[in-house]
Design an enzyme around this catalytic site. Sequence first.
Site, PDB file in Angstrom:
ATOM      1  N   TYR A   1      -2.865  13.765 -11.670  1.00 40.02           N
ATOM      2  CA  TYR A   1      -3.183  13.692 -10.344  1.00 40.02           C
ATOM      3  C   TYR A   1      -2.307  13.076  -9.325  1.00 40.02           C
ATOM      4  O   TYR A   1      -1.308  12.284  -9.819  1.00 40.02           O
ATOM      5  CB  TYR A   1      -4.526  12.401 -10.278  1.00 40.02           C
ATOM      6  CG  TYR A   1      -4.799  12.306  -9.205  1.00 40.02           C
ATOM      7  CD1 TYR A   1      -5.964  13.216  -8.275  1.00 40.02           C
ATOM      8  CD2 TYR A   1      -4.893  11.377  -8.378  1.00 40.02           C
ATOM      9  CE1 TYR A   1      -6.479  13.052  -6.971  1.00 40.02           C
ATOM     10  CE2 TYR A   1      -5.309  11.063  -6.978  1.00 40.02           C
ATOM     11  CZ  TYR A   1      -6.158  11.829  -6.456  1.00 40.02           C
ATOM     12  OH  TYR A   1      -6.502  11.823  -5.134  1.00 40.02           O
TER      13      TYR A   1
ATOM     14  N   TRP B   1      -0.640  13.170  -4.918  1.00 38.94           N
ATOM     15  CA  TRP B   1      -0.184  13.883  -3.621  1.00 38.94           C
ATOM     16  C   TRP B   1       1.116  14.734  -3.777  1.00 38.94           C
ATOM     17  O   TRP B   1       1.432  15.709  -3.015  1.00 38.94           O
ATOM     18  CB  TRP B   1      -0.262  12.867  -2.683  1.00 38.94           C
ATOM     19  CG  TRP B   1      -1.392  12.703  -2.107  1.00 38.94           C
ATOM     20  CD1 TRP B   1      -2.725  12.348  -2.614  1.00 38.94           C
ATOM     21  CD2 TRP B   1      -1.650  12.982  -0.643  1.00 38.94           C
ATOM     22  NE1 TRP B   1      -3.880  12.327  -1.684  1.00 38.94           N
ATOM     23  CE2 TRP B   1      -3.171  12.468  -0.689  1.00 38.94           C
ATOM     24  CE3 TRP B   1      -1.145  13.129   0.822  1.00 38.94           C
ATOM     25  CZ2 TRP B   1      -3.864  12.536   0.726  1.00 38.94           C
ATOM     26  CZ3 TRP B   1      -1.708  13.052   1.770  1.00 38.94           C
ATOM     27  CH2 TRP B   1      -2.947  12.854   1.805  1.00 38.94           C
TER      28      TRP B   1
HETATM   29  N1  LIG Z   1      -6.795  -0.371  -5.377  1.00 37.15           N
HETATM   30  C1  LIG Z   1      -6.997   1.104  -4.792  1.00 37.15           C
HETATM   31  N2  LIG Z   1      -6.220   2.235  -5.454  1.00 37.15           N
HETATM   32  C2  LIG Z   1      -6.242   3.275  -4.802  1.00 37.15           C
HETATM   33  C3  LIG Z   1      -6.783   3.661  -3.808  1.00 37.15           C
HETATM   34  C4  LIG Z   1      -7.368   2.573  -3.203  1.00 37.15           C
HETATM   35  O1  LIG Z   1      -8.077   2.690  -1.789  1.00 37.15           O
HETATM   36  N3  LIG Z   1      -7.361   1.382  -3.562  1.00 37.15           N
HETATM   37  N4  LIG Z   1      -6.485   4.806  -3.220  1.00 37.15           N
HETATM   38  C5  LIG Z   1      -6.720   6.076  -4.087  1.00 37.15           C
HETATM   39  C6  LIG Z   1      -6.459   7.049  -3.412  1.00 37.15           C
HETATM   40  S1  LIG Z   1      -7.426   7.705  -2.449  1.00 37.15           S
HETATM   41  C7  LIG Z   1      -5.341   8.204  -3.739  1.00 37.15           C
HETATM   42  S2  LIG Z   1      -5.194   9.637  -3.271  1.00 37.15           S
HETATM   43  C8  LIG Z   1      -4.431   7.522  -4.585  1.00 37.15           C
HETATM   44  C9  LIG Z   1      -2.797   8.085  -4.499  1.00 37.15           C
HETATM   45  O2  LIG Z   1      -2.270   8.150  -5.724  1.00 37.15           O
HETATM   46  P1  LIG Z   1      -0.678   9.078  -6.050  1.00 37.15           P
HETATM   47  O3  LIG Z   1      -1.090  10.303  -5.359  1.00 37.15           O
HETATM   48  O4  LIG Z   1      -0.477   9.045  -7.542  1.00 37.15           O
HETATM   49  O5  LIG Z   1       0.089   8.103  -5.239  1.00 37.15           O
HETATM   50  P2  LIG Z   1       1.536   8.734  -4.530  1.00 37.15           P
HETATM   51  O6  LIG Z   1       2.581   7.542  -4.355  1.00 37.15           O
HETATM   52  O7  LIG Z   1       1.378   9.739  -3.458  1.00 37.15           O
HETATM   53  O8  LIG Z   1       2.232   9.549  -5.849  1.00 37.15           O
HETATM   54  C10 LIG Z   1       3.042  10.826  -5.533  1.00 37.15           C
HETATM   55  C11 LIG Z   1       4.230  10.713  -6.737  1.00 37.15           C
HETATM   56  O9  LIG Z   1       4.771  12.091  -6.883  1.00 37.15           O
HETATM   57  C12 LIG Z   1       6.035  11.944  -6.722  1.00 37.15           C
HETATM   58  N5  LIG Z   1       6.697  12.994  -6.129  1.00 37.15           N
HETATM   59  C13 LIG Z   1       6.849  13.295  -4.788  1.00 37.15           C
HETATM   60  N6  LIG Z   1       7.374  14.583  -4.519  1.00 37.15           N
HETATM   61  C14 LIG Z   1       7.443  15.271  -5.692  1.00 37.15           C
HETATM   62  C15 LIG Z   1       7.830  16.348  -6.461  1.00 37.15           C
HETATM   63  O10 LIG Z   1       8.280  17.309  -5.656  1.00 37.15           O
HETATM   64  N7  LIG Z   1       7.947  16.767  -7.588  1.00 37.15           N
HETATM   65  C16 LIG Z   1       7.395  15.647  -8.526  1.00 37.15           C
HETATM   66  N8  LIG Z   1       7.321  16.076  -9.788  1.00 37.15           N
HETATM   67  N9  LIG Z   1       6.975  14.454  -8.181  1.00 37.15           N
HETATM   68  C17 LIG Z   1       7.050  14.351  -6.853  1.00 37.15           C
HETATM   69  C18 LIG Z   1       6.400  10.464  -5.952  1.00 37.15           C
HETATM   70  O11 LIG Z   1       7.738  10.077  -6.397  1.00 37.15           O
HETATM   71  C19 LIG Z   1       5.219   9.964  -6.621  1.00 37.15           C
HETATM   72  O12 LIG Z   1       5.594   8.908  -7.595  1.00 37.15           O
HETATM   73  O13 LIG Z   1      -4.482   6.138  -4.982  1.00 37.15           O
HETATM   74  C20 LIG Z   1      -5.735   5.650  -5.332  1.00 37.15           C
HETATM   75  N10 LIG Z   1      -5.776   4.379  -5.569  1.00 37.15           N
HETATM   76  N1  LIG Z   2      -1.016   5.484   6.144  1.00 36.05           N
HETATM   77  C1  LIG Z   2      -1.707   6.011   5.441  1.00 36.05           C
HETATM   78  N2  LIG Z   2      -2.583   6.975   5.574  1.00 36.05           N
HETATM   79  C2  LIG Z   2      -3.285   7.422   4.689  1.00 36.05           C
HETATM   80  C3  LIG Z   2      -2.874   7.195   3.172  1.00 36.05           C
HETATM   81  C4  LIG Z   2      -1.952   6.141   2.859  1.00 36.05           C
HETATM   82  O1  LIG Z   2      -1.566   6.052   1.733  1.00 36.05           O
HETATM   83  N3  LIG Z   2      -1.177   5.825   4.057  1.00 36.05           N
HETATM   84  N4  LIG Z   2      -3.788   7.897   2.248  1.00 36.05           N
HETATM   85  C5  LIG Z   2      -4.574   8.836   2.546  1.00 36.05           C
HETATM   86  C6  LIG Z   2      -5.393   9.102   1.621  1.00 36.05           C
HETATM   87  S1  LIG Z   2      -5.161   9.850  -0.086  1.00 36.05           S
HETATM   88  C7  LIG Z   2      -6.823   8.877   1.792  1.00 36.05           C
HETATM   89  S2  LIG Z   2      -7.951   9.114   0.435  1.00 36.05           S
HETATM   90  C8  LIG Z   2      -7.336   8.161   3.329  1.00 36.05           C
HETATM   91  C9  LIG Z   2      -8.239   7.166   2.832  1.00 36.05           C
HETATM   92  O2  LIG Z   2      -8.874   6.832   3.903  1.00 36.05           O
HETATM   93  P1  LIG Z   2      -9.875   5.355   3.786  1.00 36.05           P
HETATM   94  O3  LIG Z   2     -10.866   5.604   2.573  1.00 36.05           O
HETATM   95  O4  LIG Z   2     -10.945   5.585   5.016  1.00 36.05           O
HETATM   96  O5  LIG Z   2      -8.934   4.279   3.731  1.00 36.05           O
HETATM   97  P2  LIG Z   2      -8.974   2.730   3.676  1.00 36.05           P
HETATM   98  O6  LIG Z   2      -7.593   2.268   4.479  1.00 36.05           O
HETATM   99  O7  LIG Z   2      -8.785   2.455   2.214  1.00 36.05           O
HETATM  100  O8  LIG Z   2     -10.057   2.248   4.381  1.00 36.05           O
HETATM  101  C10 LIG Z   2     -10.675   2.220   5.535  1.00 36.05           C
HETATM  102  C11 LIG Z   2     -11.176   1.123   6.042  1.00 36.05           C
HETATM  103  O9  LIG Z   2     -12.474   1.003   5.342  1.00 36.05           O
HETATM  104  C12 LIG Z   2     -12.665  -0.593   5.122  1.00 36.05           C
HETATM  105  N5  LIG Z   2     -13.412  -0.937   4.161  1.00 36.05           N
HETATM  106  C13 LIG Z   2     -13.399  -0.835   2.855  1.00 36.05           C
HETATM  107  N6  LIG Z   2     -14.372  -1.250   2.067  1.00 36.05           N
HETATM  108  C14 LIG Z   2     -15.541  -1.207   3.080  1.00 36.05           C
HETATM  109  C15 LIG Z   2     -17.102  -1.600   3.058  1.00 36.05           C
HETATM  110  O10 LIG Z   2     -17.257  -1.748   2.097  1.00 36.05           O
HETATM  111  N7  LIG Z   2     -17.607  -1.407   4.062  1.00 36.05           N
HETATM  112  C16 LIG Z   2     -17.117  -1.035   5.311  1.00 36.05           C
HETATM  113  N8  LIG Z   2     -17.822  -1.188   6.346  1.00 36.05           N
HETATM  114  N9  LIG Z   2     -15.586  -0.885   5.448  1.00 36.05           N
HETATM  115  C17 LIG Z   2     -14.798  -0.970   4.349  1.00 36.05           C
HETATM  116  C18 LIG Z   2     -11.165  -0.785   5.217  1.00 36.05           C
HETATM  117  O11 LIG Z   2     -11.093  -2.419   5.605  1.00 36.05           O
HETATM  118  C19 LIG Z   2     -10.494   0.108   5.825  1.00 36.05           C
HETATM  119  O12 LIG Z   2      -9.966  -0.705   7.328  1.00 36.05           O
HETATM  120  O13 LIG Z   2      -6.082   7.696   3.786  1.00 36.05           O
HETATM  121  C20 LIG Z   2      -5.149   8.847   3.776  1.00 36.05           C
HETATM  122  N10 LIG Z   2      -4.271   8.286   5.007  1.00 36.05           N
HETATM  123 MO   LIG Z   3      -6.889   9.798  -1.303  1.00 40.50          MO
END
Ligand SMILES: Nc1nc2c(c(=O)[nH]1)N[C@H]1C(S)=C(S)[C@@H](COP(=O)(O)OP(=O)(O)OC[C@H]3O[C@@H](n4cnc5c(=O)[nH]c(N)nc54)[C@H](O)[C@@H]3O)O[C@H]1N2
Ligand SMILES: Nc1nc2c(c(=O)[nH]1)N[C@H]1C(S)=C(S)[C@@H](COP(=O)(O)OP(=O)(O)OC[C@H]3O[C@@H](n4cnc5c(=O)[nH]c(N)nc54)[C@H](O)[C@@H]3O)O[C@H]1N2
Ligand SMILES: [Mo]
Length: 765
Positions: free
Chosen positions: A109, A111
């Site tokens: 998994y 991005w």
């Molecule tokens: N506590 C907590 N944990 C969370 C979340 C949260 O809200 N709270 N959010 C979750 C969510 S929504 C998401 S989507 C995940 C995101 O988690 P990930 O998608 O695993 O995070 P990234 O840091 O985007 O990892 C991308 C990796 O791909 C590598 N990469 C970039 N380009 C290339 C390429 O061209 N080839 C290869 N082979 N590798 C490449 C980068 O170096 C990096 O290590 O985290 C989750 N974890």
């Molecule tokens: N800059 C930036 N943008 C991103 C990403 C990133 O890594 N960096 N990741 C991307 C990805 S993979 C995803 S999935 C999306 C995720 O998008 P979201 O899941 O919407 O992102 P978060 O920033 O985790 O949370 C949004 C808001 O929800 C609030 N929140 C958390 N828990 C609760 C709750 O129980 N109740 C209420 N009412 N509010 C709560 C948090 O305080 C936060 O301000 O963002 C995307 N956009």
């Molecule tokens: Mo995500």
Amino acid sequence: MSKRYTLSHWGLYEVERDAAGVPDLAPFSRDPDPSPIGQGQLSPQMAALRITRPAVRRSWLDNAGRAPERRGLDPFVELEWDEALDLAASEIARVREQFGNRSIFGGSYGWSSAGRFHHAQSQVHRFLNAAGGYVRHVDSYSLGAANVILPHVVAPMDQLMAEHSSWDTLAAHTRLFVSFGGIPVKNSQMNAGGVGIHHTPAALRTLVDAGVRIVNIGPVGDNVGAISGQVEWIPCRPNTDTAVMLAMAQVLLSENLHDRAFLERCCTGFDRFAPYLTGESDGQPKTPAWAEQISGVPAATIARLARDMAATRSMLNVSWAMQRAEHGEQPFWMVVVLAAMMGQIGQPGGGFGVGYGAANLLGSPHIRSKGPTLPQGRNGVTDFIPVARLADMLLGPGASFTYNGETYQYPDIRLVYWAGGNPFHHHQDLNRLRRAWARPETIIVNDPWWSPAARRADIVFPATTTLERNDIGSSTLEAFIVAMRAVESPAGSARDDYDIFAGLARRLGCEADYTEGLDTMGWLQRLYAEARQINKGLGIELPEFDEFWQSGLVDMTAHDRPATMLHDFVAQPAQRPLNTPSGRIEIWSDRIAEMALADCPPHPVWLEKREWLGSAGAAQYPLHLLTDQPARKLHSQLDASPHSMSGKVEGREQVHMHPSEVEQRGLHDGQIVEIFNGRGRCLAAVCANSQIMPRVARLNTGAWYDPCPDTALDRHGNPNVLTRDIAASSLSQGCAAQSCLVEIRAWEGPLPDIEAFQLPQRQSR
Ligand SMILES: Nc1nc2c(c(=O)[nH]1)N[C@H]1C(S)=C(S)[C@@H](COP(=O)(O)OP(=O)(O)OC[C@H]3O[C@@H](n4cnc5c(=O)[nH]c(N)nc54)[C@H](O)[C@@H]3O)O[C@H]1N2
Ligand SMILES: Nc1nc2c(c(=O)[nH]1)N[C@H]1C(S)=C(S)[C@@H](COP(=O)(O)OP(=O)(O)OC[C@H]3O[C@@H](n4cnc5c(=O)[nH]c(N)nc54)[C@H](O)[C@@H]3O)O[C@H]1N2
Ligand SMILES: [Mo]
């Protein structure tokens, strides 16, 4: 000469060069709110972290038991490509022969980078399929609970997002916008696959100028970007939104403000849900006073807002974060039910939204086009895991799990292949993941950088970055298809993921299946031609490949249209039914009733949680920790870039808390503190912030995992050493990172150096 472009998750950039030919990235001239994040792609700080040669972990290479528990501790031995590919291929062949393809996990998994052909996850899946198959993952960390519950209730998340009511429709019709969890504009900097024009900041300014009343319910008040000050903030304890929504529903019902005709015409099961609201079914009326006890939101505020919502054109929105929590299905189901009771679904500017602000695509004015996608082939293995059950799988081969009403078993994994993700960023309870990570016999990672995942692999292949290869960029609901011509040459001996897998496939005898005899440009032409054909069917004419490749961009903004979610269904519910069992919005679900799940009953409910401010654990760990997405980077990507580093204090991430919590603990702004609970500890810098409600702390994700080798203390501020590795429910098994309690105290010892950005030790043979 025509302009050159490159597309990234952060935005579209124009490639400029100085007299010496050194490239620079300038924001797309038509983007009113470009993100500065993507410019970090060319930063020397990230360049310094590149993997330049294939490398193998010392103990693995020496084969003295391989010492899997030493992953992340051993030095690496750098090898020539041929030798490293031979090693990896024969190890894959050995595992496949001895244990079968069911013992290979290629969930992988993450991005990775934009660009549809060099999409690392698609490439690794295609390669493993050609090699006989692999254990895959389903769903995402982003939307685990929502993806599973919403098809039972209304429609798949993808369909809802594609139909999402557009910002221009809201500006014209909405009078009251109520969002649970803000409108996190910082997150709309991104789209998976790339952003052309950033819409959200301008859209919010337009809503404010149009006099739309915006209400933000949740633990955090500063998550509506620049307009946060013009928004009414109603503080609400984390994980309790469902209780507030239930009380609003109870007010609508008891004051006869609900739309009976809509419930009759477009929904099913309201009659079985109403007794829960009134308390007839369980003895507890879901009154505002009841919800106040749980959420901390004053009863009068809940009642007044419910009446206001019913009296005008209202849009209800939920943030994705709240379904990344225990029982995360409930707020998403309940927002649909509440909107149904108001009867405004399908009306312009009314109804519900599923995550305005979470990414640039939510509220997009653009048409849903079809970009190129790499076909992944057929998987010879049927086993899968819900994506966030990674550690459960590695720790519990043979154990059973439920998913969407069925029971399955975890396979016995011997080899893990990861490309394009960072489990030491994304997974919860990293100390537990470390134990799980020590189980497989072999772990192979492709990554451009010495990421936390690459450092914990046995075999590491250096991959090129987006900027080092030709590709095509596009994303759902974006208006541009981009010819991403290589900007610079590969660092060191890095190869494209495609070439790495082609080299392995050759050694495993499946090269023809994997490459189909095409090189990169051959693939780009084929994928583009396929997309061109499909788009023709959607009424979108794309130019021939050569013209596209020369011009750099296809612009589809001429197809922009205002959108209203579920308009067609609501206009003709009998003729245009939903894909739910009843064809209607399901307030009660027979299908979920049949599953008989204690943690996801057949209609939305408030359920007690294991870790929240109302649980017993809050006596010991009195702060609810929110771990939101970082404003200055995407997950762990570009963490070392100057833009990301400028958000840190003494090199650590900042933990935001209410000034009263800072004072109570005798702390001060900027002080380094230890955040801890029974699962782990990390360091961070205090930031007093009156926009965070008391009893809540916020530490964004993204700091490269940096544990002290002896104590496991994370020195950098990675919140996943604290989060709990449990599922949202036995329905979805989704990620539940936002259900986590902690305590914070001053850090007394000497401040340990951060080592996350130092290269691991490398040796030659
Ligand atoms: N506590 C907590 N944990 C969370 C979340 C949260 O809200 N709270 N959010 C979750 C969510 S929504 C998401 S989507 C995940 C995101 O988690 P990930 O998608 O695993 O995070 P990234 O840091 O985007 O990892 C991308 C990796 O791909 C590598 N990469 C970039 N380009 C290339 C390429 O061209 N080839 C290869 N082979 N590798 C490449 C980068 O170096 C990096 O290590 O985290 C989750 N974890
Ligand atoms: N800059 C930036 N943008 C991103 C990403 C990133 O890594 N960096 N990741 C991307 C990805 S993979 C995803 S999935 C999306 C995720 O998008 P979201 O899941 O919407 O992102 P978060 O920033 O985790 O949370 C949004 C808001 O929800 C609030 N929140 C958390 N828990 C609760 C709750 O129980 N109740 C209420 N009412 N509010 C709560 C948090 O305080 C936060 O301000 O963002 C995307 N956009
Ligand atoms: Mo995500």
